[in-house]
Scaffold this motif. Structure first.
Motif, PDB file in Angstrom:
ATOM      1  N   GLU A 102       0.830  -1.213   0.000  1.00 54.16           N
ATOM      2  CA  GLU A 102       0.000   0.000   0.000  1.00 54.16           C
ATOM      3  C   GLU A 102       0.856   1.252   0.000  1.00 54.16           C
ATOM      4  OE1 GLU A 102      -2.977  -0.207  -0.640  1.00 54.16           O
ATOM      5  OE2 GLU A 102      -3.188  -2.360  -0.366  1.00 54.16           O
ATOM      6  N   PHE A 103       2.017   1.219   0.671  1.00 51.27           N
ATOM      7  CA  PHE A 103       2.912   2.373   0.613  1.00 51.27           C
ATOM      8  C   PHE A 103       3.494   2.527  -0.792  1.00 51.27           C
ATOM      9  CE2 PHE A 103       7.208   4.168   0.957  1.00 51.27           C
ATOM     10  CZ  PHE A 103       6.900   5.400   1.500  1.00 51.27           C
ATOM     11  N   LEU A 104       3.814   1.411  -1.418  1.00 47.99           N
ATOM     12  CA  LEU A 104       4.324   1.470  -2.784  1.00 47.99           C
ATOM     13  C   LEU A 104       3.272   2.035  -3.737  1.00 47.99           C
ATOM     14  CD1 LEU A 104       6.739   0.754  -4.562  1.00 47.99           C
ATOM     15  CD2 LEU A 104       5.725  -1.498  -4.906  1.00 47.99           C
ATOM     16  N   ARG A 105       2.005   1.710  -3.505  1.00 41.42           N
ATOM     17  CA  ARG A 105       0.922   2.262  -4.328  1.00 41.42           C
ATOM     18  C   ARG A 105       0.823   3.772  -4.150  1.00 41.42           C
ATOM     19  NH1 ARG A 105      -4.769   2.875  -3.972  1.00 41.42           N
ATOM     20  NH2 ARG A 105      -4.729   2.267  -1.768  1.00 41.42           N
ATOM     21  N   LEU A 106       0.983   4.249  -2.899  1.00 45.56           N
ATOM     22  CA  LEU A 106       0.947   5.680  -2.636  1.00 45.56           C
ATOM     23  C   LEU A 106       2.107   6.393  -3.325  1.00 45.56           C
ATOM     24  CD1 LEU A 106      -0.218   8.088  -0.868  1.00 45.56           C
ATOM     25  CD2 LEU A 106       1.487   7.426   0.827  1.00 45.56           C
ATOM     26  N   LYS A 107       3.304   5.834  -3.181  1.00 46.04           N
ATOM     27  CA  LYS A 107       4.484   6.467  -3.777  1.00 46.04           C
ATOM     28  C   LYS A 107       4.434   6.426  -5.290  1.00 46.04           C
ATOM     29  CE  LYS A 107       8.486   4.474  -3.636  1.00 46.04           C
ATOM     30  NZ  LYS A 107       9.814   3.919  -3.290  1.00 46.04           N
ATOM     31  N   SER A 108       3.897   5.338  -5.852  1.00 49.41           N
ATOM     32  CA  SER A 108       3.793   5.230  -7.308  1.00 49.41           C
ATOM     33  C   SER A 108       2.789   6.221  -7.874  1.00 49.41           C
ATOM     34  CB  SER A 108       3.396   3.803  -7.680  1.00 49.41           C
ATOM     35  OG  SER A 108       3.211   3.675  -9.068  1.00 49.41           O
ATOM     36  N   HIS A 109       1.767   6.556  -7.090  1.00 49.13           N
ATOM     37  CA  HIS A 109       0.756   7.499  -7.580  1.00 49.13           C
ATOM     38  C   HIS A 109       1.305   8.926  -7.604  1.00 49.13           C
ATOM     39  CE1 HIS A 109      -3.400   8.875  -8.298  1.00 49.13           C
ATOM     40  NE2 HIS A 109      -3.090   9.891  -7.508  1.00 49.13           N
ATOM     41  N   TYR A 110       2.029   9.323  -6.547  1.00 51.36           N
ATOM     42  CA  TYR A 110       2.498  10.714  -6.441  1.00 51.36           C
ATOM     43  C   TYR A 110       3.938  10.902  -6.925  1.00 51.36           C
ATOM     44  CZ  TYR A 110      -1.709  11.794  -3.777  1.00 51.36           C
ATOM     45  OH  TYR A 110      -3.008  11.984  -3.383  1.00 51.36           O
ATOM     46  N   LEU A 111       4.684   9.808  -7.136  1.00 51.32           N
ATOM     47  CA  LEU A 111       6.001   9.840  -7.782  1.00 51.32           C
ATOM     48  C   LEU A 111       7.052  10.612  -6.985  1.00 51.32           C
ATOM     49  CD1 LEU A 111       4.861  10.447 -11.479  1.00 51.32           C
ATOM     50  CD2 LEU A 111       5.310   8.269 -10.330  1.00 51.32           C
ATOM     51  N   TYR A 112       6.973  10.596  -5.674  1.00 44.45           N
ATOM     52  CA  TYR A 112       8.007  11.250  -4.867  1.00 44.45           C
ATOM     53  C   TYR A 112       9.029  10.206  -4.389  1.00 44.45           C
ATOM     54  CZ  TYR A 112       5.476   9.394  -0.820  1.00 44.45           C
ATOM     55  OH  TYR A 112       4.864   8.561   0.087  1.00 44.45           O
ATOM     56  N   GLU A 113      10.137  10.693  -3.877  1.00 45.16           N
ATOM     57  CA  GLU A 113      11.206   9.819  -3.385  1.00 45.16           C
ATOM     58  C   GLU A 113      11.058   9.655  -1.875  1.00 45.16           C
ATOM     59  OE1 GLU A 113      16.109   9.797  -2.959  1.00 45.16           O
ATOM     60  OE2 GLU A 113      15.067  11.432  -3.998  1.00 45.16           O
ATOM     61  N   ASP A 114      11.265   8.434  -1.386  1.00 45.40           N
ATOM     62  CA  ASP A 114      11.182   8.202   0.046  1.00 45.40           C
ATOM     63  C   ASP A 114      12.575   8.121   0.661  1.00 45.40           C
ATOM     64  OD1 ASP A 114      12.094   5.842  -0.911  1.00 45.40           O
ATOM     65  OD2 ASP A 114      10.465   4.593  -0.191  1.00 45.40           O
ATOM     66  N   HIS A 115      12.644   8.389   1.960  1.00 47.16           N
ATOM     67  CA  HIS A 115      13.906   8.309   2.707  1.00 47.16           C
ATOM     68  C   HIS A 115      13.571   7.823   4.105  1.00 47.16           C
ATOM     69  CE1 HIS A 115      16.884  10.029   5.553  1.00 47.16           C
ATOM     70  NE2 HIS A 115      17.731   9.535   4.664  1.00 47.16           N
ATOM     71  N   PHE A 116      14.188   6.713   4.514  1.00 51.80           N
ATOM     72  CA  PHE A 116      13.922   6.127   5.821  1.00 51.80           C
ATOM     73  C   PHE A 116      15.106   6.373   6.755  1.00 51.80           C
ATOM     74  CE2 PHE A 116      11.135   3.713   3.018  1.00 51.80           C
ATOM     75  CZ  PHE A 116       9.951   3.764   3.732  1.00 51.80           C
ATOM     76  N   CYS A 117      14.788   6.776   7.977  1.00 51.49           N
ATOM     77  CA  CYS A 117      15.826   7.039   8.969  1.00 51.49           C
ATOM     78  C   CYS A 117      16.443   5.724   9.439  1.00 51.49           C
ATOM     79  CB  CYS A 117      15.237   7.784  10.167  1.00 51.49           C
ATOM     80  SG  CYS A 117      14.485   9.366   9.739  1.00 51.49           S
ATOM     81  N   LEU A 118      17.611   5.823  10.009  1.00 51.39           N
ATOM     82  CA  LEU A 118      18.226   4.666  10.634  1.00 51.39           C
ATOM     83  C   LEU A 118      17.394   4.249  11.845  1.00 51.39           C
ATOM     84  CD1 LEU A 118      21.997   5.677  10.524  1.00 51.39           C
ATOM     85  CD2 LEU A 118      20.817   4.076   9.023  1.00 51.39           C
ATOM     86  N   VAL A 119      17.521   2.996  12.221  1.00 53.64           N
ATOM     87  CA  VAL A 119      16.765   2.477  13.354  1.00 53.64           C
ATOM     88  C   VAL A 119      17.194   3.202  14.625  1.00 53.64           C
ATOM     89  CG1 VAL A 119      16.228   0.415  14.686  1.00 53.64           C
ATOM     90  CG2 VAL A 119      16.565   0.245  12.219  1.00 53.64           C
TER      91      VAL A 119
END
Length: 337
Positions: A203-220
């Motif tokens: 579902e997150f991939l569907r959201l990102k694919s729709h709006y075409l932005y880049e994601d960035h995840f913080c370190l644990v």
């Protein structure tokens, strides 16, 4: 003497002969503008030096235990004395422990935030909903450069509220940020496969694919990497939700929150010459455009009905209609009786 030798009036040999001075003494005079005082040729050793590997091992093992059960300098001194034959004072042990802890201390540098980037987080707050004290989940998106914030309340933190929060934030900001930073919430991250690599949920991939932005995840366990949204979440909770709001529905709460966010854009930050609204207008030029097709916040999941014609979805059981043929068979059996 320094002036005469360094200006070339006399040579070094003549200076030593004139002042009856050793050659090394003259070299120190020429090297230092002021008398350097007594200087050790080699650093003086300490009686705790042979025990430094033991102290390092203790400090390393402390990283794996609870903070409140770690060794103090006093406890390390007692262990060295009782277990390893250390027979000197506590002070030099405490100094050694402090030096070693400072060597292993983390150093944080301020982050720079280009225009068009955002940060997302969830928080919680209490609201009087229909006269009943209710805890709501707060979706927050902030823009570090302009310091703009969009906050919305939902019944709980889940995939649907995560998606709907993005939709409302993009509409409020007037565009889609080019990059958004997240923590490692299970709503977005299915599996951590490396230092920065993540297997995101469908579902997150569907959201990102729709709006075409880049994601960035913080370190644990590194929330400082998105400290801007952490700070503004606390600010919004104290400014927008104090005293505890009294509302009839979450729609009423979210309308009030959007009014607060719009009003906050008129505020001018310290060190800035223009209000936050003008900074947001400049930042909008770097945004991606919102797609014409509306994104639908939903979660798709394949489920199977059990023998009682019930399906399980999101920790709830729902009844489903049985086949028409089974209904006809049952009614015929009743008539025959």
């Amino acid at each position: 003497m320094r002036r005469r030798v360094l200006n070339g009036e006399i040579c070094k040999r003549a200076a030593c002969r004139e002042h009856d001075m050793h050659w090394k003494t003259l070299e120190r005079i020429l090297t230092f503008t002021e008398p350097p005082g007594y200087r050790l040729s080699q650093p003086r050793g300490s009686k705790v030096d042979p025990f430094l590997p033991i102290i390092k091992e203790i400090l390393e093992s402390d990283k794996k235990v609870h903070r409140k059960q770690r060794h103090t300098a006093q406890r390390i001194f007692e262990r060295l004395r009782d277990e390893h034959g250390y027979n000197c004072g506590l002070t030099i042990v405490a100094d050694a422990v402090q030096r070693l802890r400072q060597q292993n201390k983390e150093v944080f540098l301020p982050l720079s935030h280009p225009a068009g980037e955002a940060q997302v987080d969830f928080g919680f707050a209490d609201v009087l909903l229909n006269g009943e004290l209710t805890k709501v989940a707060l979706f927050v998106m902030t823009l570090p450069l302009s310091d703009a914030i969009c906050i919305q309340g939902f019944p709980r933190e889940c995939t649907e509220s995560f998606q709907e929060g993005h939709v409302r934030a993009f509409e409020f900001f007037g565009g889609v940020p080019t990059r958004i930073s997240y923590d490692n919430s299970k709503v977005a991250v299915g599996k951590i496969v490396g230092n920065r690599e993540r297997e995101v949920t469908k579902e997150f991939l569907r959201l990102k694919s729709h709006y075409l932005y880049e994601d960035h995840f913080c370190l644990v366990r590194r929330p400082n990497e998105k400290g801007h949204v952490e700070r503004l979440l606390d600010f919004a909770r104290r400014s927008f939700l104090v005293p505890i709001p009294r509302v009839e529905s979450l729609e009423e709460l979210n309308e009030e929150l959007l009014r607060c966010c719009t009003k906050d854009l008129r505020r001018r930050l310290r060190g800035k010459s223009v209000p936050k609204q003008e900074l947001l207008n400049e930042e909008q030029q770097r945004f991606l455009s919102i797609p014409e097709e509306q994104f639908e916040a939903k979660r798709l999941q394949t489920v199977h009905a059990n023998s009682l014609s019930l399906i399980r979805f999101d920790r709830n059981s729902y009844s489903v209609p049985i086949f028409q043929s089974l209904q006809d068979t049952a009614s015929a059996s009743m008539r025959s009786r």
